[in-house]
Design an enzyme around this catalytic site. Structure first.
Site, PDB file in Angstrom:
ATOM      1  N   LYS A 125       0.861  -1.185   0.000  1.00 20.86           N
ATOM      2  CA  LYS A 125       0.000   0.000   0.000  1.00 20.86           C
ATOM      3  C   LYS A 125       0.891   1.226   0.000  1.00 20.86           C
ATOM      4  CE  LYS A 125      -3.444  -2.803   1.974  1.00 20.86           C
ATOM      5  NZ  LYS A 125      -4.635  -3.020   2.737  1.00 20.86           N
ATOM      6  N   ASP A 177     -13.449   2.270   8.006  1.00 18.48           N
ATOM      7  CA  ASP A 177     -13.977   1.777   6.722  1.00 18.48           C
ATOM      8  C   ASP A 177     -14.152   0.262   6.780  1.00 18.48           C
ATOM      9  OD1 ASP A 177     -14.882   1.953   4.087  1.00 18.48           O
ATOM     10  OD2 ASP A 177     -12.873   1.634   3.270  1.00 18.48           O
TER      11      ASP A 177
END
Lengths: 130, 306
Positions: free
Chosen positions: B38, B140
């Site tokens: 990421k 999230d």
């Protein structure tokens, strides 16, 4: 950067998105086509997603394609991560259980190393039945 | 921070553009295992990386020392200088080859057993309680970032990234799902750890239903769908600092949660309602949820593998 259909196919496969995989194949994505990293959808798919594996294999995905850097096949990866359903399916579609990676390991060796006993038993049973 | 991502970790596919920058599935050439890379580009000045980024990365590394079974491992952090003004920070996470979405899709037509759902929920809440006790909010949580190993171990992913990426999020107009968002986020009020408990409630319901509980198409539509189940929130609970007025919604009454999740047992329904509570201050915490009577009743745990 624009993505090729094959890039899109590998992205759908890596996310385990079977609806998207099906749609891309219908739109003409090559099942054995390489993405921009030189890998096929079967090589990079979410190993736990048996529906994606089935779709790719029934559309003619080559189960014996080896990773260019490590020699690992999809069967090695499925065996290491321990997803028995995917392992069975790959074997059903003629993945070679005797394939060796660059470190001379077979799928069953990796399954054993990572403690995936059900996969070890299944792969052992293939050898015994031969 | 190491400087040699490109050598040890070889990308094999793009997982997604994501709100947070690009995510790749990659292979650790040394171990043969898959990892998730990421990356985010951060602006740098003569002092190097911004202090906020350094702090967030330090927090993630500190969490790592606990080796918690229900969060993914952070294996490496690499920084690559792109120019005088820009550095690419890459976080290397453990990659699990199955998420809860796939897991639910693969479940037998009869669905997951009640004991199995309880086991998944207990693990999910353990991971969440751990993050919350370290003041990390996931923000999230959804089936796509709740990972399940072939041995049935739940691992939360994508936590703690929101703040690292926050300055970039405004620049990337990507579609993010609204379905697991709590009312306070939809109303753009302030929010804290209870946001994750709302999402957990939505996911708890989905484990039984095997389809999402609230499938809204816009913020307002999502709130409307929520009120159709939990009833319109009373005036005194409506946040005062928001632009969207309570008057925009019809005065609907709460419906029995079992109308929407018929397979759930009595204690499960009570716990679910405590998670799907409008007021974040009244919503149950992860620690208290683990102490709920739902988890005290033992059910036959039929261990289903992979």
């Amino acid at each position: 950067m624009t993505m090729s259909l094959e890039d899109e196919l590998t992205t759908a496969a890596v996310n385990g998105n079977s609806a998207e995989v099906e749609d891309l194949l219908r739109r003409g994505a090559q099942v054995n086509g390489l993405n921009r990293f030189g890998r096929t959808a079967l090589q990079v798919m979410m190993m736990g997603s048996t529906p994606v594996a089935r779709l790719l294999l029934t559309h003619g995905a080559n189960p014996n394609v080896a990773d260019s850097s490590t020699g690992l096949t999809p069967l090695h990866d499925a065996a290491r991560t321990g997803f028995l359903d995917t392992v069975r399916l790959l074997v059903e579609f003629n993945a070679n259980p005797q394939a060796v990676d660059n470190a001379n390991c077979r799928p069953v060796d990796l399954a054993r190393k990572y403690g995936n006993e059900d996969v070890v038993n299944f792969l052992d049973s293939l050898e015994n039945s031969q | 921070m190491a400087h040699a991502t490109s050598l040890q970790y070889e990308p094999v596919a793009e997982i997604g553009g994501g709100a947070y920058g690009t995510v790749y599935k990659a292979r650790d050439i040394e171990s043969g295992q898959f990892v998730a890379l990421k990356s985010v580009r951060v602006q740098t000045d003569q002092n190097g990386l911004p202090l906020s980024t350094v702090r967030e990365v330090a927090l993630l590394r500190r969490l790592e020392q606990f080796d918690h079974p229900n969060v993914v491992r952070l294996m490496d952090v690499c920084a690559t200088q792109r120019s005088d003004q820009e550095t690419k920070v890459t976080l290397v996470f453990e990659h699990v080859d199955q998420d809860l979405k796939t897991y639910l899709e693969r479940a037998p037509t009869a669905g997951l057993s009640p004991g199995h759902i309880k086991d998944l929920m207990r693990q999910l809440l353990c991971g969440l309680a751990f993050l919350h006790s370290n003041r990390v909010i996931h923000r999230d949580l959804k089936p796509e970032n709740i990972l399940v190993t072939s041995k049935g171990q739940v691992k939360l992913a994508d936590f703690g990234l929101a703040r690292i990426y926050s300055c970039h999020m405004a620049l990337t107009p990507v579609v993010v799902t609204l379905w697991y968002r709590p009312p306070e986020v939809l109303l753009q009020s302030s929010y804290a750890t209870p946001v994750d408990m709302w999402s957990t409630g939505c996911i708890f319901a989905e484990m039984f239903r095997r389809k999402p509980l609230f499938r809204g198409e816009s913020e307002v539509d999502q709130l409307g769908k929520i009120f159709e189940v939990i009833g319109l929130a009373p005036e005194e609970e409506w946040p005062t600092d928001v632009t969207l007025s309570r008057k925009n919604f019809p005065p609907v009454l709460p419906q029995p949660i079992t109308d929407f999740v018929p397979e759930i047992n009595e204690q499960g329904a009570k716990l679910l309602q405590e998670m799907l509570t409008f007021d974040p201050f009244k919503r149950i915490s992860a620690l208290n949820a683990l102490e709920h009577p739902y988890f005290k009743e033992e059910e036959k745990l039929t261990q289903t593998k992979s």
